[in-house]
Design an enzyme around this catalytic site. Structure first.
Site, PDB file in Angstrom:
ATOM      1  N   GLU A 107      -2.814   8.485   8.094  1.00  0.00           N
ATOM      2  CA  GLU A 107      -1.347   8.467   8.061  1.00  0.00           C
ATOM      3  C   GLU A 107      -0.728   9.301   9.193  1.00  0.00           C
ATOM      4  O   GLU A 107       0.339   8.989   9.693  1.00  0.00           O
ATOM      5  CB  GLU A 107      -0.831   9.002   6.712  1.00  0.00           C
ATOM      6  CG  GLU A 107      -0.991   8.032   5.562  1.00  0.00           C
ATOM      7  CD  GLU A 107      -0.145   6.772   5.692  1.00  0.00           C
ATOM      8  OE1 GLU A 107       1.017   6.861   6.109  1.00  0.00           O
ATOM      9  OE2 GLU A 107      -0.677   5.681   5.388  1.00  0.00           O
ATOM     10  N   CYS A 122     -11.206   2.787  -0.171  1.00  0.00           N
ATOM     11  CA  CYS A 122      -9.780   3.053   0.055  1.00  0.00           C
ATOM     12  C   CYS A 122      -9.433   2.281   1.309  1.00  0.00           C
ATOM     13  O   CYS A 122     -10.186   2.308   2.297  1.00  0.00           O
ATOM     14  CB  CYS A 122      -9.562   4.548   0.269  1.00  0.00           C
ATOM     15  SG  CYS A 122      -7.913   4.967   0.884  1.00  0.00           S
ATOM     16  N   CYS A 149      -4.447  -1.574  -2.025  1.00  0.00           N
ATOM     17  CA  CYS A 149      -4.647  -0.143  -2.242  1.00  0.00           C
ATOM     18  C   CYS A 149      -5.522  -0.005  -3.479  1.00  0.00           C
ATOM     19  O   CYS A 149      -5.152  -0.487  -4.554  1.00  0.00           O
ATOM     20  CB  CYS A 149      -3.287   0.517  -2.465  1.00  0.00           C
ATOM     21  SG  CYS A 149      -3.371   2.257  -2.911  1.00  0.00           S
ATOM     22  N   ASP A 153       0.868  -1.186   0.000  1.00  0.00           N
ATOM     23  CA  ASP A 153       0.000   0.000   0.000  1.00  0.00           C
ATOM     24  C   ASP A 153       0.901   1.231   0.000  1.00  0.00           C
ATOM     25  O   ASP A 153       2.099   1.138   0.311  1.00  0.00           O
ATOM     26  CB  ASP A 153      -0.914   0.007   1.243  1.00  0.00           C
ATOM     27  CG  ASP A 153      -1.856   1.210   1.254  1.00  0.00           C
ATOM     28  OD1 ASP A 153      -2.434   1.520   0.205  1.00  0.00           O
ATOM     29  OD2 ASP A 153      -2.000   1.866   2.305  1.00  0.00           O
ATOM     30  N   SER A 154       0.305   2.371  -0.344  1.00  0.00           N
ATOM     31  CA  SER A 154       1.059   3.625  -0.261  1.00  0.00           C
ATOM     32  C   SER A 154       1.447   3.927   1.187  1.00  0.00           C
ATOM     33  O   SER A 154       2.398   4.683   1.424  1.00  0.00           O
ATOM     34  CB  SER A 154       0.203   4.771  -0.807  1.00  0.00           C
ATOM     35  OG  SER A 154      -1.024   4.830  -0.089  1.00  0.00           O
ATOM     36  N   HIS A 175      -7.376   2.737   3.580  1.00  0.00           N
ATOM     37  CA  HIS A 175      -7.170   3.525   4.809  1.00  0.00           C
ATOM     38  C   HIS A 175      -8.482   3.732   5.585  1.00  0.00           C
ATOM     39  O   HIS A 175      -8.462   3.939   6.788  1.00  0.00           O
ATOM     40  CB  HIS A 175      -6.611   4.912   4.467  1.00  0.00           C
ATOM     41  CG  HIS A 175      -5.146   4.941   4.156  1.00  0.00           C
ATOM     42  ND1 HIS A 175      -4.629   4.482   2.969  1.00  0.00           N
ATOM     43  CD2 HIS A 175      -4.089   5.393   4.879  1.00  0.00           C
ATOM     44  CE1 HIS A 175      -3.308   4.650   2.967  1.00  0.00           C
ATOM     45  NE2 HIS A 175      -2.956   5.204   4.119  1.00  0.00           N
TER      46      HIS A 175
HETATM   47  N1  DGL Z   1      -4.914   2.966   0.641  1.00  0.00           N
HETATM   48  C1  DGL Z   1      -4.929   3.686  -0.608  1.00  0.00           C
HETATM   49  C2  DGL Z   1      -6.225   3.333  -1.390  1.00  0.00           C
HETATM   50  O1  DGL Z   1      -6.798   2.331  -1.136  1.00  0.00           O
HETATM   51  C3  DGL Z   1      -4.684   5.099  -0.294  1.00  0.00           C
HETATM   52  C4  DGL Z   1      -4.525   5.993  -1.452  1.00  0.00           C
HETATM   53  C5  DGL Z   1      -3.542   7.120  -1.295  1.00  0.00           C
HETATM   54  O2  DGL Z   1      -2.381   6.895  -0.985  1.00  0.00           O
HETATM   55  O3  DGL Z   1      -3.984   8.253  -1.575  1.00  0.00           O
HETATM   56  O4  DGL Z   1      -6.666   3.975  -2.265  1.00  0.00           O
END
Ligand code: DGL
Length: 267
Positions: A148, A180, A69, A6-7, A182
């Site tokens: 985050e 998402c 993600c 993931d990011s 997150h």
């Molecule tokens: N967890 C990522 C998603 O599902 C986050 C996206 C991001 O980094 O903006 O989209």
């Protein structure tokens, strides 16, 4: 070995569902926190960043890679499957199909990043499964950074969560898709806002479905190796391209367990 990417820390909402399904599987989590958030980036930028991280996970020995993600999956999943044909990829995508099955009002609210909404994969989901429903897309990029930064643990996040949800509540959405990874970490705030408005809605967290699919692929595709097949290897590894101290502290709170992340510099 399973890689989860993931990011940032969002993919941990998939990780926490996957670990109980495969308690003996070695897993490597990679967070590209040097580049989070992915949401505001152009699709080809997200694709290149995702390919770079997937390559690292594959080089480390992962034969199953979960792109936990939605943004990265929307931008890169097709490309990854073409580029790394020997690897089994599992992606994340907004749960439009279950949402269409659950709605009674015919109004579905989807919370995701701009890049997810701009992807062909998302357009195809809407076309295939939600033709008869009114789908309201609510880009919520600020929610990614609430998680985050650790702000998800205090009340200051409630206002931001409410301002994104209120238009969906006013429109009569009775299903909310957390598009998402997150966002499941903001579920307590989402529930609080719904209660304040005396509005009930089904909240769809895609984590369990992604984890079930990953477990199925992993078990079907590879002979599950013993966790001890690599002497001295950790069962669970966490890596970040950002600050490992920040990741460890945040992930520890989100997962309610001790986490020791390692730093990674990607070329
Ligand atoms: N967890 C990522 C998603 O599902 C986050 C996206 C991001 O980094 O903006 O989209």
């Amino acid at each position: 070995m399973i890689g989860i990417f993931d990011s940032g820390v969002g993919g941990l909402s998939v990780w926490r569902e996957l670990v109980p399904l495969l308690p003996a599987a070695r897993m490597v989590y990679l967070a590209d926190q040097a580049n989070v958030p992915y949401g505001p980036r152009p699709l080809d930028d997200v694709r290149a960043l995702t390919e770079r991280s997937a390559r690292w996970l594959i080089d480390r020995g992962c034969d199953t890679v979960v792109i936990a993600c939605n943004t990265a999956s929307g931008a890169a999943l097709t490309h990854l499957r073409e580029t790394f044909p020997a690897t089994s990829f599992v992606g994340a995508e907004p749960a439009i199909k279950p949402a269409a099955l659950h709605t009674r009002s015919g109004v579905i609210g989807v919370l995701a990043t701009h890049t997810t909404f701009a992807s062909d994969r998302y357009a195809s989901l809407i076309q295939r499964f939600a033709a008869g429903a009114r789908v309201i897309e609510q880009p919520s990029p600020d929610w990614v950074m609430l998680v985050e930064s650790g702000a998800a643990f205090d009340n200051q996040s409630l206002r931001s969560v409410a301002s994104r949800l209120e238009p969906l509540i006013d429109a009569g959405a009775d299903v909310l898709v957390l598009g998402c990874t997150h966002f499941p970490f903001l579920r307590p705030q989402v529930e609080q806002v719904l209660a304040q408005h005396r509005h009930s809605a089904v909240i769809i967290d895609p984590g369990p479905a992604i984890a079930r699919e990953a477990a199925r692929r992993y078990t079907a595709g590879s002979v599950p190796r013993s966790p001890n097949s690599v002497p001295g290897a950790l069962l669970h590894e966490f890596w970040t391209t950002g600050d490992p101290t920040h990741f460890s502290r945040l992930a520890g709170r989100l997962l309610r367990q001790a986490v020791q992340a390692r730093p990674l510099r990607l070329p």
